[in-house]
Design a protein around this motif. Structure first.
Motif, PDB file in Angstrom:
ATOM      1  N   PHE A   1       0.782  -1.234   0.000  1.00  0.00           N
ATOM      2  CA  PHE A   1       0.000   0.000   0.000  1.00  0.00           C
ATOM      3  C   PHE A   1       0.816   1.288   0.000  1.00  0.00           C
ATOM      4  N   SER A   2       2.103   1.233   0.266  1.00  0.00           N
ATOM      5  CA  SER A   2       2.860   2.486   0.365  1.00  0.00           C
ATOM      6  C   SER A   2       2.901   3.205  -0.986  1.00  0.00           C
ATOM      7  N   PRO A   3       2.675   4.519  -0.994  1.00  0.00           N
ATOM      8  CA  PRO A   3       2.788   5.278  -2.246  1.00  0.00           C
ATOM      9  C   PRO A   3       4.234   5.591  -2.620  1.00  0.00           C
ATOM     10  N   ASP A   4       5.160   5.270  -1.724  1.00  0.00           N
ATOM     11  CA  ASP A   4       6.583   5.529  -1.951  1.00  0.00           C
ATOM     12  C   ASP A   4       7.231   4.263  -2.507  1.00  0.00           C
ATOM     13  N   ALA A   5       7.716   4.306  -3.730  1.00  0.00           N
ATOM     14  CA  ALA A   5       8.267   3.116  -4.383  1.00  0.00           C
ATOM     15  C   ALA A   5       9.473   2.569  -3.629  1.00  0.00           C
ATOM     16  N   ALA A   6      10.318   3.456  -3.117  1.00  0.00           N
ATOM     17  CA  ALA A   6      11.494   3.000  -2.378  1.00  0.00           C
ATOM     18  C   ALA A   6      11.086   2.283  -1.100  1.00  0.00           C
ATOM     19  N   GLU A   7      10.074   2.810  -0.421  1.00  0.00           N
ATOM     20  CA  GLU A   7       9.584   2.158   0.804  1.00  0.00           C
ATOM     21  C   GLU A   7       8.963   0.804   0.473  1.00  0.00           C
ATOM     22  N   GLN A   8       8.249   0.740  -0.633  1.00  0.00           N
ATOM     23  CA  GLN A   8       7.680  -0.532  -1.072  1.00  0.00           C
ATOM     24  C   GLN A   8       8.772  -1.564  -1.301  1.00  0.00           C
ATOM     25  N   ASP A   9       9.824  -1.165  -2.020  1.00  0.00           N
ATOM     26  CA  ASP A   9      10.909  -2.097  -2.340  1.00  0.00           C
ATOM     27  C   ASP A   9      11.607  -2.575  -1.072  1.00  0.00           C
ATOM     28  N   ARG A  10      11.830  -1.654  -0.151  1.00  0.00           N
ATOM     29  CA  ARG A  10      12.495  -2.022   1.105  1.00  0.00           C
ATOM     30  C   ARG A  10      11.647  -3.007   1.899  1.00  0.00           C
ATOM     31  N   ALA A  11      10.355  -2.733   1.975  1.00  0.00           N
ATOM     32  CA  ALA A  11       9.459  -3.613   2.717  1.00  0.00           C
ATOM     33  C   ALA A  11       9.386  -4.994   2.069  1.00  0.00           C
ATOM     34  N   GLN A  12       9.340  -5.026   0.736  1.00  0.00           N
ATOM     35  CA  GLN A  12       9.278  -6.315   0.059  1.00  0.00           C
ATOM     36  C   GLN A  12      10.539  -7.123   0.293  1.00  0.00           C
ATOM     37  N   ALA A  13      11.681  -6.458   0.324  1.00  0.00           N
ATOM     38  CA  ALA A  13      12.935  -7.152   0.607  1.00  0.00           C
ATOM     39  C   ALA A  13      12.929  -7.733   2.017  1.00  0.00           C
ATOM     40  N   LEU A  14      12.405  -6.983   2.976  1.00  0.00           N
ATOM     41  CA  LEU A  14      12.328  -7.478   4.346  1.00  0.00           C
ATOM     42  C   LEU A  14      11.350  -8.645   4.456  1.00  0.00           C
ATOM     43  N   VAL A  15      10.230  -8.582   3.741  1.00  0.00           N
ATOM     44  CA  VAL A  15       9.277  -9.692   3.754  1.00  0.00           C
ATOM     45  C   VAL A  15       9.946 -10.964   3.236  1.00  0.00           C
ATOM     46  N   ALA A  16      10.687 -10.836   2.140  1.00  0.00           N
ATOM     47  CA  ALA A  16      11.367 -12.007   1.586  1.00  0.00           C
ATOM     48  C   ALA A  16      12.379 -12.577   2.572  1.00  0.00           C
ATOM     49  N   LEU A  17      13.091 -11.708   3.260  1.00  0.00           N
ATOM     50  CA  LEU A  17      14.075 -12.147   4.248  1.00  0.00           C
ATOM     51  C   LEU A  17      13.422 -12.833   5.437  1.00  0.00           C
ATOM     52  N   LEU A  18      12.329 -12.262   5.922  1.00  0.00           N
ATOM     53  CA  LEU A  18      11.770 -12.679   7.205  1.00  0.00           C
ATOM     54  C   LEU A  18      10.740 -13.794   7.104  1.00  0.00           C
ATOM     55  N   THR A  19      10.175 -14.036   5.924  1.00  0.00           N
ATOM     56  CA  THR A  19       9.158 -15.081   5.807  1.00  0.00           C
ATOM     57  C   THR A  19       9.675 -16.461   6.221  1.00  0.00           C
ATOM     58  N   PRO A  20      10.849 -16.912   5.751  1.00  0.00           N
ATOM     59  CA  PRO A  20      11.314 -18.225   6.225  1.00  0.00           C
ATOM     60  C   PRO A  20      11.577 -18.270   7.725  1.00  0.00           C
ATOM     61  N   VAL A  21      11.993 -17.142   8.308  1.00  0.00           N
ATOM     62  CA  VAL A  21      12.191 -17.101   9.761  1.00  0.00           C
ATOM     63  C   VAL A  21      10.856 -17.261  10.466  1.00  0.00           C
ATOM     64  N   ALA A  22       9.851 -16.517   9.989  1.00  0.00           N
ATOM     65  CA  ALA A  22       8.535 -16.591  10.610  1.00  0.00           C
ATOM     66  C   ALA A  22       7.977 -18.006  10.520  1.00  0.00           C
ATOM     67  N   LYS A  23       8.054 -18.616   9.350  1.00  0.00           N
ATOM     68  CA  LYS A  23       7.489 -19.959   9.189  1.00  0.00           C
ATOM     69  C   LYS A  23       8.191 -20.963  10.098  1.00  0.00           C
ATOM     70  N   ALA A  24       9.508 -20.974  10.062  1.00  0.00           N
ATOM     71  CA  ALA A  24      10.244 -22.026  10.766  1.00  0.00           C
ATOM     72  C   ALA A  24      10.411 -21.749  12.253  1.00  0.00           C
ATOM     73  N   PHE A  25      10.754 -20.515  12.617  1.00  0.00           N
ATOM     74  CA  PHE A  25      10.999 -20.226  14.031  1.00  0.00           C
ATOM     75  C   PHE A  25       9.704 -20.261  14.824  1.00  0.00           C
ATOM     76  N   PHE A  26       8.620 -19.717  14.254  1.00  0.00           N
ATOM     77  CA  PHE A  26       7.331 -19.788  14.940  1.00  0.00           C
ATOM     78  C   PHE A  26       6.928 -21.227  15.213  1.00  0.00           C
ATOM     79  N   THR A  27       7.160 -22.110  14.267  1.00  0.00           N
ATOM     80  CA  THR A  27       6.661 -23.479  14.408  1.00  0.00           C
ATOM     81  C   THR A  27       7.611 -24.368  15.207  1.00  0.00           C
ATOM     82  N   ASP A  28       8.926 -24.164  15.066  1.00  0.00           N
ATOM     83  CA  ASP A  28       9.860 -24.915  15.912  1.00  0.00           C
ATOM     84  C   ASP A  28       9.645 -24.566  17.387  1.00  0.00           C
TER      85      ASP A  28
END
Length: 590
Positions: free
Chosen positions: A377-404
């Protein structure tokens, strides 16, 4: 039978006090007119009623009865149909869906709180709508306007469900070797032939149609994962006006008999020349499917948090009531035959461990939700890109660490009950069985760890990692930041270890696989330390407003920092031992 009461006070604390969600939503044009703090609280209140009063009471009976298969048809346990009908009346399937097609358009930060409630109340029930929500997300992102207008409204409404058809008997993680085939037809459609296994909600009696998203290969497809295309395959064919037509050539061959989530139908689905329509571009289906897979990975990670939250509620209530032995420093209840077991240090260790990891996970899930909202939803393209990069980084952590750690927490909760934790009537053993699958499906946790270290951290030389650790360093520079020294040390430890692994992997690629699981856990503990420091900062400033609530936050943060964060020391030592100890034995010596 155990009850479930959604932890609304803590959810509001995370949303409004730690992350100031309303301020975020107010600056995102797509959300500013849709949601505010009052709206979010009203949704959470209603969600608590739905999950606690409607869905949770079906958890044990659903487990005992299980989903049933007979002559190709699946039936869900008694009460599921009626509960699902009430559930979809509230629009819960489309909570964060695209409003253009009937979704409510709520932010992901809010949706993750609801998902936690749903999994805590009844993981099997939760899965039916979780797969639908993920399928909607993939269709909305990649399908043609024609397909979106045909399928999304009834899916958001909950009248139709969705499924994800990837795995085949010979192809689990290695999707590049799937055998399902798609033959082009003169009218632009396709015919799908093949069999898929482990299909959650592949058949059920809750909805009038099921929309399967299927990975298959075209006749001229290149080999490997680059040859996969994504198709939408309805169980019942859909007419151009949206009405239902004849049955498609899709059948349920059987369902699996499982350790847990027994009320969730895990199906073998056969496609015998089934009519299908391409989603997105040919031979680019895996990228499109990953839109759904990443949603589901966060979702099943939240299953770990939800099950742990339910286990904690049960264990605390039992520990306050169960009388056994006396406190080491003298009787705390001298008028009774014994003290409640909550006086004993080991019981407190288990309860505090569950509490610290569950509340830390809730904050981490909210942070990932925040990044998803910014990316969308961010209207700032740079903020969007940064957030998407963090989502890609953190998704495997969330899936595995939450469940372990979710499994560890559920086992702690079971252990608090002693022998009664092994008995079905208390509900703790079911939580252990139900949460166990979350470490396996949507990509096993070992695969998540490889993804994190190999594809997300080392692939870009740690650039995205430092986006994340940069937030930790920035927070630690605040004069009133609690645990500053520990946070800075933890962030540097993660950064230095990542750099060391990059050097080691340059000479031995086995180093990535040897270190990956311990690395993911170390990452998780460092992330939770930052979030606990953020929660402690808020609690410190508001302590006088509610000493009991905020005092508990401060005490739990202290426990986390002193008793759980030190686990990173052992994890680092194991990582630095390298891959060699794993390869001392020949295959014959195992």
């Amino acid at each position: 039978m155990p009850e479930f009461n959604a932890p609304l006070r803590d959810m509001r604390f995370v949303l409004h006090e730690v992350f100031d969600a309303q301020a975020l939503w107010a600056r995102l044009p797509a959300l500013a007119e849709t949601v505010d703090a009052a709206t979010a609280d009203a949704i959470l209140e209603e969600a608590a009623k739905v999950t606690g009063q409607l869905i949770a009471p079906l958890n044990r009976s659903g487990d005992e009865q299980g989903a049933q298969w007979h002559d190709g048809q699946v039936s869900t346990p008694e009460g599921f149909q009626q509960a699902y009908a009430t559930y979809i009346e509230g629009g819960w399937v489309g909570l964060s869906g695209n409003p253009e097609f009937g979704g409510m358009g709520m932010p992901k930060m809010l949706a993750v709180q609801f998902e936690e409630m749903l999994y805590a109340a009844n993981s099997s029930f939760a899965l039916y709508s979780a797969l639908s929500s993920g399928a909607c997300l993939a269709l909305d992102a990649h399908a043609s306007d024609t397909l979106k207008r045909l399928y999304l409204p009834p899916m958001y409404e909950g009248r139709w469900a969705g499924s994800m058809c990837l795995t085949e008997a010979h192809a689990g993680t290695d999707l590049g070797i799937v055998r399902s085939r798609a033959e082009p037809q003169a009218d632009g459609s396709y015919r799908i032939s093949g069999s898929k296994i482990f299909i959650t909600g592949g058949d059920q009696d809750l909805t009038e149609n099921i929309i399967h998203l299927v990975l298959a290969k075209l006749p001229d497809a290149p080999p490997g994962p680059k040859g996969l295309s994504l198709f939408v395959v309805p169980k019942v064919l859909v007419n151009p006006d949206g009405s239902l037509g004849a049955a498609n050539a899709v059948s349920c061959g059987s369902i699996e008999h499982k350790m847990g989530i027994k009320a969730s139908a895990t199906c073998v689905i056969n496609f015998d020349g089934a009519s299908a329509w391409l989603v997105g571009e040919a031979n680019k289906g895996l990228a499109a499917m990953f839109t759904m897979m990443n949603y589901e990975r966060l979702s099943v990670g939240i299953q770990g948090i939800g099950c742990a939250a339910a286990s904690y509620q049960n264990a605390v209530a039992y520990a306050r009531d169960r009388l056994q032995g006396r406190a080491a420093n003298g009787a705390s209840a001298p008028d009774k035959v014994a003290d409640p077991i909550i006086v004993h240090p080991d019981v407190r260790r288990m309860l505090l461990s569950i509490k610290a990891m569950t509340e830390g996970g809730r904050a981490f899930a909210s942070y990932v939700g925040q990044q998803l909202d910014l990316a969308k939803f961010s209207p700032d393209a740079a903020e969007q890109d940064r957030a998407q990069a963090l989502v890609a980084l953190l998704t495997p952590v969330a899936k595995a660490f939450f469940t372990d750690t979710g499994l560890e927490s559920c086992i702690h909760g079971q252990q608090v009950f002693g022998g009664h934790g092994y008995i079905r009537e208390w509900g703790q053993e079911q939580l252990v069985r139900d949460v166990r699958i979350a470490q396996i499906y949507e990509g096993t946790n070992g695969i998540q760890a490889l993804d994190l270290l190999g594809r997300k951290v080392l692939a870009d030389g740690g650039v995205t990692l430092r986006l994340f650790t940069g937030e930790i360093h920035q927070f630690a520079q605040q004069p009133d930041a609690p645990y500053r020294a520990q946070l800075i040390e933890a962030a540097h430890r993660l950064e230095d270890l990542s750099d060391w692994l990059e050097d080691q992997a340059a000479n031995d690629r086995n180093e990535i696989g040897a270190a990956s699981v311990e690395y993911l856990h170390l990452f998780g503990y460092v992330a939770y330390a930052w979030l606990w420091a953020r929660m402690a900062q808020v609690a410190k400033h508001k302590l006088q407003d509610d000493p009991e609530f905020y005092g508990a936050k401060l005490a739990t943060a202290k426990f986390y920092m002193q008793r759980l964060l030190p686990r990173v020391l052992g994890l680092e030592q194991a990582i630095r031992a390298g891959s060699q100890p794993l390869f001392e034995l020949s295959a014959e010596q195992f």
